[in-house]
Write an enzyme that holds these catalytic residues in place. Structure first.
Site: not given
Ligand SMILES: NC(=O)c1ccc[n+]([C@@H]2O[C@H](COP(=O)([O-])OP(=O)(O)OC[C@H]3O[C@@H](n4cnc5c(N)ncnc54)[C@H](OP(=O)(O)O)[C@@H]3O)[C@@H](O)[C@H]2O)c1
Length: 230
Positions: A136, A149
């Protein structure tokens, strides 16, 4: 190509699976609870056996070991270490939940490293395999102008360090490791006000991943191309 995606039931992980299947790849998807992965199973139903869905809680060592065993022994070209948590609201200097921060670290920093090492034997079998860890902009020290954060920022900064060490340690095996910032993406984590759709972010990240060679291993990539400040 044969790819592993963690956290594949929603958000960016689900979109990675969608786009990888659309281009004909074979995907092993890890999710915390396969029974709650309806959208993923729907993708699988249309993929002619190219998607396998497995239980994988990246914060749980036994779950990750079982996941690695379930993958079998076919070579894996790409690991997309995507699963992560945001760590809740109590991450501020005047209200910090240390237990939640520790859980965030276990998931976001140790989790991807645990998965990478568990599937390493399969990556070693492929030619020019790649590990891509979703970090991120909030994991960038140079980019931190707003503070706070603690749990999330520290976990992603630690993940960045793990990726750099993996790049060094695995260069001899021909395996590249990078972190990539997906941008601000409209998912449960990013929220509805985010500027980028999962489809746009993932399409652009796949371009960076496809172009990745060992020469760029160890980098902090940005989803739009180029590198992000550490
Ligand atoms: N969205 C953004 O703006 C943004 C920005 C910067 C970085 N990121 C990064 O991009 C990646 C994806 O983010 P996203 O936006 O798609 O997040 P999200 O919508 O919150 O989805 C997170 C995913 O991770 C899974 N997860 C969480 N804890 C877990 C665990 N212990 N074991 C296995 N799976 C787990 C969740 O599963 P459950 O359904 O079981 O909870 C879900 O499938 C992350 O690494 C996040 O930090 C996102």
């Amino acid at each position: 190509m044969h790819t592993i995606v963690t956290g594949a039931n929603r958000g960016i992980g689900l979109e990675f699976v969608r786009q990888l299947l659309a281009r004909g790849d074979m995907v092993d998807a890890g999710v915390r609870d396969p029974a709650r992965a309806g959208d993923l199973h729907e993708l699988g139903a249309a993929a002619g056996g190219r998607l396998r869905v497995h239980a994988c809680d990246v914060a749980d060592a036994a779950s990750v070991q079982a996941f690695a065993r379930a993958l079998g022994d076919a070579p894996v070209d790409l690991l997309v270490n995507n699963a992560a948590v945001y760590g809740g609201e109590r991450q501020m200097v005047d209200d910090l939940d240390f237990e939640e921060a520790a859980r965030t670290f276990a998931t976001n920093a140790l989790g991807p490293l645990r998965v990478a090492l568990a599937v390493l034997p399969l990556l070693r079998k492929a030619r020019g395999a790649k590990m891509v860890h979703l970090t991120s902009g909030m994991g960038s020290i140079a980019d931190n102008a707003s503070g706070g954060y603690y749990g999330y920022r520290m976990s992603k900064a630690a993940l960045n360090m793990a990726s750099k060490s993996l790049a060094i340690d695995l260069r001899g095996a021909g395996i590249a490791s990078v972190v990539i910032n997906p941008g601000w993406v409209r998912t449960d984590m990013g929220g509805p006000g985010a500027t980028t759709s999962p489809a746009e972010s993932v399409a652009s990240m796949l371009k960076q991943i496809d172009a990745l060679t060992l020469a760029k291993s160890g980098a902090f990539l940005n989803w739009k191309g180029g590198e992000y400040p550490w």
